[in-house]
Design a protein around this motif. Structure first.
Motif, PDB file in Angstrom:
ATOM      1  N   ALA A  24       0.787  -1.224   0.000  1.00 28.77           N
ATOM      2  CA  ALA A  24       0.000   0.000   0.000  1.00 28.77           C
ATOM      3  C   ALA A  24       0.825   1.282   0.000  1.00 28.77           C
ATOM      4  CB  ALA A  24      -0.945   0.000   1.197  1.00 28.77           C
ATOM      5  N   HIS A  25       2.117   1.192  -0.204  1.00 34.32           N
ATOM      6  CA  HIS A  25       2.938   2.395  -0.233  1.00 34.32           C
ATOM      7  C   HIS A  25       2.820   3.088  -1.581  1.00 34.32           C
ATOM      8  CE1 HIS A  25       4.366   0.968   3.481  1.00 34.32           C
ATOM      9  NE2 HIS A  25       5.389   0.260   3.059  1.00 34.32           N
ATOM     10  N   ALA A  26       2.840   4.417  -1.558  1.00 32.43           N
ATOM     11  CA  ALA A  26       2.798   5.194  -2.798  1.00 32.43           C
ATOM     12  C   ALA A  26       4.126   5.028  -3.536  1.00 32.43           C
ATOM     13  CB  ALA A  26       2.533   6.656  -2.491  1.00 32.43           C
ATOM     14  N   VAL A  27       4.059   4.543  -4.762  1.00 28.10           N
ATOM     15  CA  VAL A  27       5.247   4.322  -5.588  1.00 28.10           C
ATOM     16  C   VAL A  27       5.087   5.128  -6.868  1.00 28.10           C
ATOM     17  CG1 VAL A  27       6.555   2.585  -6.873  1.00 28.10           C
ATOM     18  CG2 VAL A  27       5.574   2.004  -4.650  1.00 28.10           C
ATOM     19  N   LEU A  28       6.130   5.821  -7.281  1.00 29.59           N
ATOM     20  CA  LEU A  28       6.098   6.586  -8.516  1.00 29.59           C
ATOM     21  C   LEU A  28       6.078   5.617  -9.697  1.00 29.59           C
ATOM     22  CD1 LEU A  28       6.199   9.434  -9.768  1.00 29.59           C
ATOM     23  CD2 LEU A  28       8.687   9.175  -9.867  1.00 29.59           C
ATOM     24  N   LYS A  29       5.031   5.708 -10.522  1.00 31.55           N
ATOM     25  CA  LYS A  29       4.892   4.839 -11.690  1.00 31.55           C
ATOM     26  C   LYS A  29       5.503   5.465 -12.933  1.00 31.55           C
ATOM     27  CE  LYS A  29       0.869   3.210 -12.634  1.00 31.55           C
ATOM     28  NZ  LYS A  29      -0.556   2.898 -12.773  1.00 31.55           N
ATOM     29  N   GLU A  30       5.258   6.752 -13.115  1.00 29.12           N
ATOM     30  CA  GLU A  30       5.812   7.442 -14.289  1.00 29.12           C
ATOM     31  C   GLU A  30       5.867   8.933 -14.038  1.00 29.12           C
ATOM     32  OE1 GLU A  30       2.369   8.180 -17.498  1.00 29.12           O
ATOM     33  OE2 GLU A  30       2.663   6.056 -17.035  1.00 29.12           O
ATOM     34  N   SER A  31       6.658   9.598 -14.867  1.00 29.22           N
ATOM     35  CA  SER A  31       6.790  11.042 -14.739  1.00 29.22           C
ATOM     36  C   SER A  31       6.860  11.673 -16.112  1.00 29.22           C
ATOM     37  CB  SER A  31       8.052  11.392 -13.946  1.00 29.22           C
ATOM     38  OG  SER A  31       9.203  11.008 -14.676  1.00 29.22           O
ATOM     39  N   SER A  32       6.511  12.944 -16.142  1.00 31.03           N
ATOM     40  CA  SER A  32       6.663  13.740 -17.350  1.00 31.03           C
ATOM     41  C   SER A  32       7.276  15.068 -16.923  1.00 31.03           C
ATOM     42  CB  SER A  32       5.317  13.975 -18.027  1.00 31.03           C
ATOM     43  OG  SER A  32       5.480  14.801 -19.155  1.00 31.03           O
ATOM     44  N   PRO A  33       8.482  15.361 -17.367  1.00 32.60           N
ATOM     45  CA  PRO A  33       9.345  14.615 -18.263  1.00 32.60           C
ATOM     46  C   PRO A  33       9.762  13.276 -17.632  1.00 32.60           C
ATOM     47  CG  PRO A  33      10.245  16.815 -17.856  1.00 32.60           C
ATOM     48  CD  PRO A  33       9.089  16.627 -16.961  1.00 32.60           C
ATOM     49  N   ALA A  34      10.073  12.326 -18.493  1.00 35.55           N
ATOM     50  CA  ALA A  34      10.513  11.018 -18.021  1.00 35.55           C
ATOM     51  C   ALA A  34      11.924  11.119 -17.439  1.00 35.55           C
ATOM     52  CB  ALA A  34      10.500  10.023 -19.181  1.00 35.55           C
ATOM     53  N   ALA A  35      12.238  10.213 -16.530  1.00 34.32           N
ATOM     54  CA  ALA A  35      13.570  10.177 -15.933  1.00 34.32           C
ATOM     55  C   ALA A  35      14.628   9.986 -17.013  1.00 34.32           C
ATOM     56  CB  ALA A  35      13.642   9.038 -14.918  1.00 34.32           C
ATOM     57  N   ASN A  36      15.704  10.745 -16.886  1.00 33.91           N
ATOM     58  CA  ASN A  36      16.868  10.660 -17.779  1.00 33.91           C
ATOM     59  C   ASN A  36      16.569  11.041 -19.229  1.00 33.91           C
ATOM     60  OD1 ASN A  36      18.503   9.709 -15.601  1.00 33.91           O
ATOM     61  ND2 ASN A  36      17.549   7.716 -15.871  1.00 33.91           N
ATOM     62  N   SER A  37      15.501  11.797 -19.449  1.00 36.50           N
ATOM     63  CA  SER A  37      15.148  12.214 -20.806  1.00 36.50           C
ATOM     64  C   SER A  37      15.728  13.598 -21.110  1.00 36.50           C
ATOM     65  CB  SER A  37      13.632  12.242 -20.981  1.00 36.50           C
ATOM     66  OG  SER A  37      13.042  13.205 -20.120  1.00 36.50           O
ATOM     67  N   THR A  38      15.784  13.913 -22.396  1.00 33.76           N
ATOM     68  CA  THR A  38      16.156  15.249 -22.858  1.00 33.76           C
ATOM     69  C   THR A  38      14.943  15.804 -23.575  1.00 33.76           C
ATOM     70  OG1 THR A  38      18.481  14.642 -23.070  1.00 33.76           O
ATOM     71  CG2 THR A  38      17.741  16.581 -24.297  1.00 33.76           C
ATOM     72  N   VAL A  39      14.453  16.959 -23.117  1.00 34.33           N
ATOM     73  CA  VAL A  39      13.177  17.493 -23.592  1.00 34.33           C
ATOM     74  C   VAL A  39      13.266  18.993 -23.852  1.00 34.33           C
ATOM     75  CG1 VAL A  39      11.842  15.749 -22.319  1.00 34.33           C
ATOM     76  CG2 VAL A  39      12.367  17.927 -21.231  1.00 34.33           C
ATOM     77  N   ALA A  40      12.288  19.500 -24.596  1.00 33.76           N
ATOM     78  CA  ALA A  40      12.095  20.952 -24.679  1.00 33.76           C
ATOM     79  C   ALA A  40      11.609  21.397 -23.300  1.00 33.76           C
ATOM     80  CB  ALA A  40      11.068  21.274 -25.746  1.00 33.76           C
TER      81      ALA A  40
END
Length: 117
Positions: A24-40
C-alpha cells in the motif's frame, strides 16, 4: 504434528492479511518529463503514483544543475497525480525531488533527472 499444521495456517493467514498493507505504499509509476530524458522546456512536471497520495504530505521540488531550488508554485495533487507548474527553464540538467504519502501514511521519497535542450 497438529501444532505444526496450526502454525502453518496462522502463518498463511498472516501473510494474506498483511499483503495489502505491504503493497500500500505510494510508488512513482511514471513522470513527465521522463527520468533521464532530454526534452524541450516543460511547462509542468507531472508525477503519477500507483495509488492516491495525500495532498497535505506529498510534494515535489525542482533543483537545477548546481543544486539551487527553482522557484515553482506549490504542487497540486489530484488522486494519484501530483503536478508542479514550472517557470521557463533554461537549457541544462534538472533534478526532481519528490515525496509521496499514500493513505497508509507511509512516506516514500525519490528523485530523478532530466535535461532541457
Amino acid at each position: 504434528m497438529k501444532a505444526l499444521h496450526t502454525l502453518a495456517i496462522l502463518a498463511a493467514a498472516g501473510a494474506i492479511f498483511a499483503a495489502p498493507y505491504a503493497a500500500a505504499h505510494a510508488v512513482l509509476k511514471e513522470s513527465s518529463p521522463a527520468a533521464n530524458s532530454t526534452v524541450a522546456a516543460p511547462k509542468e512536471i507531472s508525477l503519477l503514483f500507483n495509488e492516491k497520495v495525500e495532498p497535505a504530505f506529498s510534494s515535489a521540488k525542482l533543483v537545477d544543475a548546481v543544486g539551487k531550488e527553482v522557484a515553482t508554485g506549490k504542487g497540486q495533487v489530484e488522486n494519484d497525480r501530483l503536478t508542479l507548474a514550472v517557470p521557463e527553464l533554461a537549457p541544462g540538467a534538472y533534478s526532481v525531488q519528490w515525496v509521496g504519502v499514500g493513505p497508509d501514511g507511509h512516506r516514500r521519497k525519490g528523485q530523478f533527472q532530466f535535461t532541457v535542450k
